[in-house]
Enzyme design. Structure first.
Site, PDB file in Angstrom:
ATOM      1  N   CYS A 113      -8.426  -1.269   0.495  1.00 57.18           N
ATOM      2  CA  CYS A 113      -9.425  -0.441   1.150  1.00 57.18           C
ATOM      3  C   CYS A 113      -8.791   0.924   1.427  1.00 57.18           C
ATOM      4  O   CYS A 113      -8.047   1.099   2.388  1.00 57.18           O
ATOM      5  CB  CYS A 113      -9.889  -1.087   2.450  1.00 57.18           C
ATOM      6  SG  CYS A 113     -11.193  -0.148   3.271  1.00 57.18           S
ATOM      7  N   LEU A 114      -9.061   1.856   0.525  1.00 51.62           N
ATOM      8  CA  LEU A 114      -8.560   3.213   0.654  1.00 51.62           C
ATOM      9  C   LEU A 114      -9.708   4.126   0.236  1.00 51.62           C
ATOM     10  O   LEU A 114     -10.174   4.053  -0.913  1.00 51.62           O
ATOM     11  CB  LEU A 114      -7.331   3.409  -0.250  1.00 51.62           C
ATOM     12  CG  LEU A 114      -6.591   4.725  -0.156  1.00 51.62           C
ATOM     13  CD1 LEU A 114      -6.024   4.944   1.247  1.00 51.62           C
ATOM     14  CD2 LEU A 114      -5.473   4.779  -1.181  1.00 51.62           C
TER      15      LEU A 114
END
Length: 184
Positions: A113-114
């Protein structure tokens, strides 16, 4: 303008000559050309390394190893795979974490999750930016945008327990029902 036409004509002639000899020249996509430029201009922190498991002829698939030198994950070793589309830089690379890690922003299947790999991706970003973003996840994990909700809740509510869980996971221990391989 005339110079450009001469260059194009020369390229066509060279292409024709190589094709008549029976060898085939692989034409690089715009994405491959941009990726080659990005890789030659990499300016990685000393705790990051890039490798090409399929050889340098396959630039579109590579691995990045991050060994954080500060924060909760100091002393760990985390490997990420990158798959880059021919549409790069108009499409973000696909990044997976191959190392099983107790982290609020990386789930147990390796999804990351970036924001710059999703909704905030822009063609002006590059591989160097992505690697620094991944490195930043290890120095400043973010509990506000989690993939691993349990780890995020522990980080938010009890940072000391989170630190203990990270150390246990990195040394090959268990967190709840999940066992982690040693990554130190």
């Amino acid at each position: 303008m005339i110079g450009l036409f001469k260059v194009k004509e020369k390229q066509r002639e060279e292409s024709k000559n190589t094709n008549t000899r029976g060898s085939s020249v692989k034409k690089q996509s715009a994405g491959e050309l941009r990726l080659h430029k990005d890789i030659t201009e990499l300016n990685l922190p000393k705790s990051c390394a890039i490798s090409f498991p399929n050889g340098k002829s396959d630039l579109m698939n590579f691995e990045v190893t991050i060994k954080p030198d500060e924060g909760y994950y100091k002393g760990g070793k985390f490997v990420f795979t990158f798959q880059v589309s021919p549409l790069y830089p108009h499409e973000a690379p696909k990044v997976k974490c191959r190392s099983k890690v107790y982290h609020p922003n990386i789930d147990l299947e390796g999804s990351v999750c970036l924001n710059i790999l999703r909704e905030d991706w822009k063609p002006v970003l590059n591989i160097n930016t992505v690697i620094y973003g991944l490195f930043h996840l290890f120095t400043e994990p973010n509990y506000e945008d989690p993939l691993n909700h349990d780890a995020a809740a522990v980080l938010r509510d009890n940072p000391k327990l989170f630190e203990s869980n990270v150390k246990r996971a990195m040394s090959g221990g268990h967190i709840g029902d999940t066992s982690f391989p040693r990554c130190m």
